[in-house]
Design a protein around this motif. Structure first.
Motif, PDB file in Angstrom:
ATOM      1  N   VAL A 177      -3.958  -2.810   7.247  1.00  0.00           N
ATOM      2  CA  VAL A 177      -4.684  -2.550   5.992  1.00  0.00           C
ATOM      3  C   VAL A 177      -5.721  -1.453   6.225  1.00  0.00           C
ATOM      4  CG1 VAL A 177      -6.249  -3.520   4.259  1.00  0.00           C
ATOM      5  CG2 VAL A 177      -4.279  -4.861   5.033  1.00  0.00           C
ATOM      6  N   SER A 184      -2.170  -3.829  -4.739  1.00  0.00           N
ATOM      7  CA  SER A 184      -3.064  -2.871  -4.068  1.00  0.00           C
ATOM      8  C   SER A 184      -4.187  -2.390  -4.983  1.00  0.00           C
ATOM      9  CB  SER A 184      -2.268  -1.651  -3.595  1.00  0.00           C
ATOM     10  OG  SER A 184      -1.815  -0.900  -4.713  1.00  0.00           O
ATOM     11  N   PHE A 228       0.798  -1.229   0.000  1.00  0.00           N
ATOM     12  CA  PHE A 228       0.000   0.000   0.000  1.00  0.00           C
ATOM     13  C   PHE A 228       0.834   1.283   0.000  1.00  0.00           C
ATOM     14  CE2 PHE A 228      -2.850  -3.253   1.810  1.00  0.00           C
ATOM     15  CZ  PHE A 228      -3.872  -3.175   0.862  1.00  0.00           C
ATOM     16  N   ASP A 229       2.114   1.164  -0.330  1.00  0.00           N
ATOM     17  CA  ASP A 229       2.968   2.350  -0.423  1.00  0.00           C
ATOM     18  C   ASP A 229       2.775   2.992  -1.805  1.00  0.00           C
ATOM     19  OD1 ASP A 229       4.922   4.269  -0.582  1.00  0.00           O
ATOM     20  OD2 ASP A 229       6.510   3.018   0.274  1.00  0.00           O
ATOM     21  N   PRO A 230       2.196   4.204  -1.860  1.00  0.00           N
ATOM     22  CA  PRO A 230       1.933   4.833  -3.164  1.00  0.00           C
ATOM     23  C   PRO A 230       3.211   5.159  -3.942  1.00  0.00           C
ATOM     24  CG  PRO A 230       1.509   6.376  -1.371  1.00  0.00           C
ATOM     25  CD  PRO A 230       1.779   5.054  -0.740  1.00  0.00           C
ATOM     26  N   THR A 257     -10.195  -0.908   1.666  1.00  0.00           N
ATOM     27  CA  THR A 257      -9.841  -2.261   1.228  1.00  0.00           C
ATOM     28  C   THR A 257     -10.276  -3.296   2.258  1.00  0.00           C
ATOM     29  OG1 THR A 257      -7.919  -1.443   0.020  1.00  0.00           O
ATOM     30  CG2 THR A 257      -7.928  -3.777   0.545  1.00  0.00           C
ATOM     31  N   LEU A 266      -3.823   1.894   6.384  1.00  0.00           N
ATOM     32  CA  LEU A 266      -3.128   2.318   5.162  1.00  0.00           C
ATOM     33  C   LEU A 266      -4.076   2.573   3.994  1.00  0.00           C
ATOM     34  CD1 LEU A 266      -0.044  -0.097   5.295  1.00  0.00           C
ATOM     35  CD2 LEU A 266      -0.056   2.349   5.793  1.00  0.00           C
ATOM     36  N   LYS A 267      -5.134   1.749   3.890  1.00  0.00           N
ATOM     37  CA  LYS A 267      -6.112   1.931   2.810  1.00  0.00           C
ATOM     38  C   LYS A 267      -7.482   1.506   3.321  1.00  0.00           C
ATOM     39  CE  LYS A 267      -6.571   1.419  -2.178  1.00  0.00           C
ATOM     40  NZ  LYS A 267      -6.131   0.700  -3.394  1.00  0.00           N
TER      41      LYS A 267
END
Length: 684
Positions: free
Chosen positions: A646, A621, A584-586, A653, A649-650
């Motif tokens: 999770v 992701s 989940f690291d953009p 999801t 971070l997002k």
């Protein structure tokens, strides 16, 4: 459930079984019994059977047959219908008076064709046909003694034991464990010189034993059924060598091509090898009551994920050792008790201190509802205080029945808090924290020298000292968290001293535990000489070196150790945490160690074109559902960490954590030193 998930998948499967069992004798194997235990409970099956008598039996060669007043049987099996399994079926049916037999297998017909060496091209052509099942139906009629009797063989994917809404296990695959470098040597022993494997990174499906490959295909068949239930087309990813083989098999599983074309949803399925991080599996960092309960209470017979809770305290019997086996044990799974289930899920998701307070709150509320004479006390929760609340229910049968599930969890908590091993948990934790600081400040020999005085024979050990099995847990922790280290003369000397001390301790054990029997190859301490013990310890250290080098093939996930500095102490950073953060690291568009498995020509073309032009490869992701499957087991606190991470971070999801089993520290040496890793027993 409104949203399809692991619980609804399990319920749907068991409802198909319940539709078949009316007034039948029902035979279950252990993995299916465990799925029922966590998913629906045996009460639901008994209700579906109906009738005054209980007709549930374990599926095993000596199982009782059906009498003249029992014309119907249902067999619920997790395995392939082949070899010993079919022989056991035949023996039970032949000594019974059945006129109607139903056999339910968790393994799809397509996998049965593969097991019978039918080529993949022919399997695809047989869609809709079930010759293996039809042949067995004929055989069943033959064994029943009349071809006009009724036999039915069907596939129901009873894959999962849903332990919590976010976590499910696969009991039939509890022994599945990633390969180690020493397994490569065993695989090479049957290969010609020019085709020998250089490392784990070169192991592919073609290199595996037929039994292991078939075990993987059975798992893939069940996971495909789960994806079908969830209504998703899955993108498969892998971290680790065995995970890569499983992910590739799921990505290219022929029977699901049509299902993927019509699926409306999308999901990422990420497989992870447990061996890449054994630190979290043997460590004691998890501040979770359930982990302690699973670690210290005895295992429920026939189960891999539940424990026996001593219920004698709720009876009129004296709490003596000889009375314990007179009363059926309690357990953690409370699938039909709403209040107990809510408490169980709270215990899974809270820290130890909050969990104990939650148990007290539930007991107080239950006692108040039943108008029991409860004496409220605030402050620290003690085992004695909890026990005083539990014993209020003892002589009130109605209250006992109403809150039976809650009382089982309450007793599990009391017995764990009072258990001598729980006090030792803190000793382990203190030593592990000390190790983390010393690994940064000292070389590996100094760390091993620190362990040396703790290796004591039985006649020198006190309750606070470590048993041989516990020393193995500490050694696995040391080698896994350290990873790569410098090999020199000092290391050789330090290892030599530890090996000698450990070999001596093994020899002086008056009774060898099952684990020590497995490691030494001796079933009795009388047969264990120092020479045999030394050979066993040398092999043990080969495994420890394999563990230390498990992340050598990784480019990014090379370490789980974060060195300390003048403001922070050294810490352990779980691999699963690193993987979820990476997903989940953009700023990380292309994860290095999370390998995507292509499913057919289109994906291969994308991968090929991406070398020359901007074609984005699938990213884990990218989809609203993440299924994380840890091959080799997971701890309760790891599953919670993944779920919480999770969510932070997002948030949009959904995450489902799957694994082969729930782990306690002692499971890891048992799995590491298992002799059947490459040749699993598939029942034939």
């Amino acid at each position: 459930m409104s949203v399809p998930g692991v619980l609804s998948f399990t319920h749907q499967g068991w409802e198909q079984v319940f539709a078949k069992v009316k007034r039948a004798v029902v035979y279950l194997d252990s993995p299916c019994a465990e799925s029922l235990h966590w998913g629906c409970g045996s009460t639901r099956l008994l209700e579906a059977v109906g009738g005054p008598a209980c007709h549930l039996r374990e599926f095993e060669p000596n199982a009782a047959g059906g009498g003249t007043d029992q014309p119907k049987a249902v067999f619920v099996l997790s395995c392939l219908l082949k070899g010993r399994t079919v022989e056991t079926l035949r023996d039970i049916v032949c000594r019974s008076h059945f006129q109607y037999c139903v056999v339910v297998t968790a393994v799809s017909h397509a996998v049965h064709l593969t097991a019978n060496h039918v080529p993949a091209s022919a399997v695809a052509e047989m869609e809709g046909q079930q010759p293996v099942f039809e042949q067995l139906e004929e055989k069943l009629c033959e064994w029943m003694g009349n071809m006009n009797y009724t036999a039915e063989v069907l596939n129901v994917p009873l894959l999962l034991a849903p332990v919590a809404p976010h976590l499910a296990l696969t009991p039939a695959f509890a022994s599945l464990f990633p390969l180690l470098p020493q397994d490569v040597h065993l695989l090479n022993s049957t290969r010609p010189d020019r085709r020998r494997l250089g490392s784990l990174g070169e192991v592919d499906a073609a290199a595996l034993t037929p039994e292991l490959l078939l075990q993987i295909r059975c798992l893939v068949s069940g996971l495909s059924s789960l994806c079908e239930h969830l209504g998703v087309r899955e993108e498969c990813f892998a971290v680790g060598s065995l995970s890569r083989i499983i992910a590739a098999d799921l990505a290219n599983y022929t029977p699901v091509k049509n299902r993927r074309k019509t699926a409306s949803g999308r999901a990422s399925v990420v497989f992870v090898d447990r061996t890449l991080d054994l630190t979290g599996a043997v460590g004691h960092h998890g501040d979770n009551l359930v982990e302690k309960i699973i670690s210290v209470l005895p295992q429920l017979p026939g189960h891999t994920n539940d424990v026996m809770i001593n219920m004698v305290e709720l009876t009129a019997l004296q709490a003596k050792e000889e009375n314990h086996s007179m009363v059926a044990p309690g357990c953690l799974a409370q699938s039909n008790d709403t209040t107990a289930k809510a408490l169980w899920e709270a215990l899974m998701n809270t820290k130890h201190k909050e969990a104990v307070m939650e148990v007290r709150r539930h007991l107080v509320e239950a006692a108040s509802r039943e108008n029991l004479p409860i004496k409220m006390s605030m402050g620290r929760v003690t085992p004695g205080q909890l026990m005083s609340y539990i014993q209020l229910f003892k002589n009130n049968f109605k209250a006992l029945v109403n809150h039976c599930g809650l009382l089982q969890l309450g007793l599990a908590t009391v017995q764990t808090l009072k258990h001598p091993q729980t006090a030792k948990w803190d000793n382990f934790l203190a030593f592990e924290r000390l190790l983390l600081q010393n690994i940064g400040e000292s070389a590996m020999p100094a760390v091993l020298n620190q362990l040396l005085p703790m290796i004591k024979p039985l006649n020198q050990r006190t309750n606070g000292d470590y048993s041989p099995e516990e020393l193995l847990i500490l050694l696995i922790y040391i080698y896994s968290v350290t990873g790569e280290f410098t090999v020199d003369k000092d290391l050789g000397e330090a290892e030599g001293k530890v090996k000698k001390a450990l070999a001596q301790v093994f020899c002086e054990e008056p009774v060898l535990s099952p684990l020590l029997q497995k490691i030494t190859g001796c079933d009795s301490s009388i047969n264990l000489t120092f020479h045999k013990s030394k050979i066993a310890v040398d092999e043990l250290f080969t495994s420890l070196w394999d563990i230390a080098g498990a992340r050598n093939l990784m480019k990014q996930f090379k370490s789980v150790y974060v060195p300390g500095n003048h403001t922070h102490q050294a810490t352990y950073k779980p691999l699963l945490k690193q993987i979820v953060e990476e997903i989940f690291d953009p700023d990380r568009p292309d994860p290095v160690d999370i390998e995507h498995m292509s499913s057919g020509l289109t994906d291969l073309l994308k991968t090929g074109f991406s070398m020359f032009m901007k074609v984005s490869r699938p990213h884990p992701s990218a989809h609203p559902l993440l299924i994380l499957f840890v091959v080799g087991g997971i701890t309760v606190s790891e599953a919670k960490m993944v779920k919480d991470l999770v969510l932070s971070l997002k948030p949009g999801t959904q995450v489902i954590v799957l694994s082969t089993r729930l782990l306690k520290p002692l499971n890891i040496p048992e799995l590491l030193f298992a002799t059947d890793r490459l040749h699993p027993d598939l029942g034939f």
